[in-house]
Write a protein that holds these residues in place. Structure first.
Motif, PDB file in Angstrom:
ATOM      1  N   GLY A   1       0.960  -1.195  -0.047  1.00  0.00           N
ATOM      2  CA  GLY A   1      -0.085  -0.183  -0.099  1.00  0.00           C
ATOM      3  C   GLY A   1       1.282   1.349  -0.106  1.00  0.00           C
ATOM      4  O   GLY A   1       0.557   2.657  -0.159  1.00  0.00           O
ATOM      5  N   GLU A   2       2.067   1.042   0.216  1.00  0.00           N
ATOM      6  CA  GLU A   2       3.312   2.649   0.725  1.00  0.00           C
ATOM      7  C   GLU A   2       3.917   2.121  -1.191  1.00  0.00           C
ATOM      8  O   GLU A   2       5.076   3.411  -1.342  1.00  0.00           O
ATOM      9  N   ASP A   3       4.167   1.903  -1.974  1.00  0.00           N
ATOM     10  CA  ASP A   3       4.457   1.701  -2.664  1.00  0.00           C
ATOM     11  C   ASP A   3       4.595   2.651  -4.164  1.00  0.00           C
ATOM     12  O   ASP A   3       5.287   2.974  -4.114  1.00  0.00           O
ATOM     13  N   ALA A   4       3.321   3.247  -4.190  1.00  0.00           N
ATOM     14  CA  ALA A   4       2.700   4.584  -4.926  1.00  0.00           C
ATOM     15  C   ALA A   4       3.663   5.466  -4.342  1.00  0.00           C
ATOM     16  O   ALA A   4       4.287   6.545  -4.734  1.00  0.00           O
ATOM     17  N   PRO A   5       3.192   5.649  -3.543  1.00  0.00           N
ATOM     18  CA  PRO A   5       3.522   6.904  -2.628  1.00  0.00           C
ATOM     19  C   PRO A   5       4.715   6.843  -2.184  1.00  0.00           C
ATOM     20  O   PRO A   5       5.934   8.218  -2.675  1.00  0.00           O
ATOM     21  N   PHE A   6       5.316   5.452  -2.075  1.00  0.00           N
ATOM     22  CA  PHE A   6       7.278   5.536  -2.033  1.00  0.00           C
ATOM     23  C   PHE A   6       7.984   6.145  -3.028  1.00  0.00           C
ATOM     24  O   PHE A   6       8.584   7.206  -3.102  1.00  0.00           O
ATOM     25  N   ARG A   7       7.457   5.604  -4.388  1.00  0.00           N
ATOM     26  CA  ARG A   7       8.466   5.976  -5.529  1.00  0.00           C
ATOM     27  C   ARG A   7       8.071   7.586  -5.914  1.00  0.00           C
ATOM     28  O   ARG A   7       8.971   7.800  -5.978  1.00  0.00           O
ATOM     29  N   ASN A   8       6.541   8.081  -5.621  1.00  0.00           N
ATOM     30  CA  ASN A   8       6.172   9.689  -6.003  1.00  0.00           C
ATOM     31  C   ASN A   8       7.183  10.836  -4.995  1.00  0.00           C
ATOM     32  O   ASN A   8       8.121  11.309  -6.022  1.00  0.00           O
ATOM     33  N   TRP A   9       7.648  10.283  -3.900  1.00  0.00           N
ATOM     34  CA  TRP A   9       8.419  10.716  -3.486  1.00  0.00           C
ATOM     35  C   TRP A   9       9.559  10.693  -3.692  1.00  0.00           C
ATOM     36  O   TRP A   9      10.737  11.664  -3.585  1.00  0.00           O
ATOM     37  N   LEU A  10      10.125   9.038  -4.299  1.00  0.00           N
ATOM     38  CA  LEU A  10      11.714   9.524  -4.629  1.00  0.00           C
ATOM     39  C   LEU A  10      12.240  10.207  -5.844  1.00  0.00           C
ATOM     40  O   LEU A  10      12.925  10.973  -5.925  1.00  0.00           O
ATOM     41  N   SER A  11      10.254   9.861  -6.351  1.00  0.00           N
ATOM     42  CA  SER A  11      10.860  10.699  -7.537  1.00  0.00           C
ATOM     43  C   SER A  11      10.591  12.655  -7.300  1.00  0.00           C
ATOM     44  O   SER A  11      11.062  14.160  -8.160  1.00  0.00           O
ATOM     45  N   SER A  12       9.805  13.006  -6.315  1.00  0.00           N
ATOM     46  CA  SER A  12       9.576  14.523  -6.258  1.00  0.00           C
ATOM     47  C   SER A  12       9.998  14.835  -5.551  1.00  0.00           C
ATOM     48  O   SER A  12       9.976  16.569  -4.813  1.00  0.00           O
ATOM     49  N   ARG A  13       9.944  14.043  -4.173  1.00  0.00           N
ATOM     50  CA  ARG A  13       9.882  14.527  -2.659  1.00  0.00           C
ATOM     51  C   ARG A  13       8.873  15.017  -2.266  1.00  0.00           C
ATOM     52  O   ARG A  13       8.497  15.914  -1.260  1.00  0.00           O
ATOM     53  N   ILE A  72       5.276  14.897  -0.203  1.00  0.00           N
ATOM     54  CA  ILE A  72       4.945  13.327   0.909  1.00  0.00           C
ATOM     55  C   ILE A  72       3.080  13.649   0.020  1.00  0.00           C
ATOM     56  O   ILE A  72       2.208  14.137   0.169  1.00  0.00           O
ATOM     57  N   ASP A  73       3.072  11.894   0.053  1.00  0.00           N
ATOM     58  CA  ASP A  73       1.108  11.905  -0.005  1.00  0.00           C
ATOM     59  C   ASP A  73       1.485  11.308   1.208  1.00  0.00           C
ATOM     60  O   ASP A  73       1.681   9.955   1.761  1.00  0.00           O
ATOM     61  N   HIS A  74       0.617  11.642   1.818  1.00  0.00           N
ATOM     62  CA  HIS A  74       0.282  10.687   2.842  1.00  0.00           C
ATOM     63  C   HIS A  74      -0.870  10.054   3.521  1.00  0.00           C
ATOM     64  O   HIS A  74      -1.798  10.077   4.349  1.00  0.00           O
ATOM     65  N   SER A  75      -1.828   9.796   1.871  1.00  0.00           N
ATOM     66  CA  SER A  75      -3.399   9.534   2.355  1.00  0.00           C
ATOM     67  C   SER A  75      -2.663   7.805   2.829  1.00  0.00           C
ATOM     68  O   SER A  75      -3.777   7.879   3.355  1.00  0.00           O
ATOM     69  N   LEU A 130      -1.664   6.606   4.928  1.00  0.00           N
ATOM     70  CA  LEU A 130      -1.242   6.901   6.687  1.00  0.00           C
ATOM     71  C   LEU A 130      -2.918   7.456   7.578  1.00  0.00           C
ATOM     72  O   LEU A 130      -2.924   7.473   8.604  1.00  0.00           O
ATOM     73  N   ALA A 131      -3.904   7.959   6.446  1.00  0.00           N
ATOM     74  CA  ALA A 131      -5.425   8.136   6.906  1.00  0.00           C
ATOM     75  C   ALA A 131      -5.733   7.248   8.260  1.00  0.00           C
ATOM     76  O   ALA A 131      -5.798   7.608   9.254  1.00  0.00           O
ATOM     77  N   SER A 132      -5.641   5.840   7.719  1.00  0.00           N
ATOM     78  CA  SER A 132      -6.329   4.589   8.568  1.00  0.00           C
ATOM     79  C   SER A 132      -5.732   5.040   9.975  1.00  0.00           C
ATOM     80  O   SER A 132      -6.138   4.817  11.298  1.00  0.00           O
ATOM     81  N   TRP A 133      -4.845   5.023   9.971  1.00  0.00           N
ATOM     82  CA  TRP A 133      -3.280   4.559  11.192  1.00  0.00           C
ATOM     83  C   TRP A 133      -3.334   6.154  11.988  1.00  0.00           C
ATOM     84  O   TRP A 133      -3.026   5.720  12.843  1.00  0.00           O
ATOM     85  N   THR A 134      -3.864   6.887  11.109  1.00  0.00           N
ATOM     86  CA  THR A 134      -2.962   8.265  12.351  1.00  0.00           C
ATOM     87  C   THR A 134      -4.521   8.748  12.863  1.00  0.00           C
ATOM     88  O   THR A 134      -4.747   9.311  13.744  1.00  0.00           O
ATOM     89  N   GLN A 135      -5.697   8.117  12.061  1.00  0.00           N
ATOM     90  CA  GLN A 135      -6.866   8.212  13.151  1.00  0.00           C
ATOM     91  C   GLN A 135      -6.897   6.877  13.334  1.00  0.00           C
ATOM     92  O   GLN A 135      -7.927   7.693  15.319  1.00  0.00           O
ATOM     93  N   LEU A 136      -6.535   5.743  13.836  1.00  0.00           N
ATOM     94  CA  LEU A 136      -6.808   4.795  15.021  1.00  0.00           C
ATOM     95  C   LEU A 136      -5.241   5.562  16.427  1.00  0.00           C
ATOM     96  O   LEU A 136      -5.848   5.185  17.415  1.00  0.00           O
TER      97      LEU A 136
END
Length: 174
Positions: free
Chosen positions: A33-45, A47-50, A52-58
């Motif tokens: 579930g983190e593959d796409a946000p991580f790849r995006n961060w690697l290429s652009s820096r 931060i897509d935190h979508s 993390l939403a369920s985790w931060t809510q918990l």
């Protein structure tokens, strides 16, 4: 050995009363579930935190009820790109109420011996452990629940030792 899913493990957050502590020992988690946000961060820096939403809510739900949620991330320096990304995302965890510290492996106290063959674990209220299991590619298989009081107390002592030695997020610069 019976493993529970990450979703089943997250249900434990509804049952603990005081403290949930996570010890992270891996330099890369490669969660699908983190593959796409991580790849995006690697290429652009950017931060897509979508993811993390369920985790931060918990976490917010737990800390809003007066409980503590904290973790120590033991990392190899120089840090991996994945750890750099985790560091960039950590303020979102902290906004939700999670307290995160970092401990470079070379600063580990010499007396530290990690239980469970060096697997990550959650400790709930000093009594229940959820030990993480991963496949050869680093993907999560599930968590093993351990309720043995002696094992839990040994992990609580290790938690306290590592927590004291670790660097608060705001002071750690990878």
């Amino acid at each position: 050995m019976q493993l529970i899913s990450s979703a089943e493990r997250n249900l434990l957050f509804e049952r603990f009363k005081r403290d949930a502590f996570h010890l992270e020992l891996r330099d890369d988690y490669s969660v699908p579930g983190e593959d796409a946000p991580f790849r995006n961060w690697l290429s652009s820096r950017d931060i897509d935190h979508s993811h993390l939403a369920s985790w931060t809510q918990l976490v917010g739900h737990c800390t809003g009820r007066g409980m503590t949620v904290r973790r120590v991330r033991v990392v190899t320096e120089p840090v991996t790109s994945y750890v750099q990304w985790e560091h960039a995302l950590t303020p979102l965890n902290e906004e939700a109420g999670e307290d995160i510290r970092w401990l470079p492996r070379h600063l580990l106290p010499r007396t530290v011996a990690f239980p469970f063959d060096g697997r990550d674990w959650w400790l709930f209220d000093d009594r229940l452990l959820a030990v993480g299991h991963f496949d050869e590619d680093g993907r999560v298989l599930g968590s093993q629940l351990i309720g043995d009081p002696d094992t839990a107390m040994a992990c609580a002592a290790l938690r306290d030792q590592l927590w004291t030695a670790a660097i608060p997020h705001i002071n750690y610069k990878p």
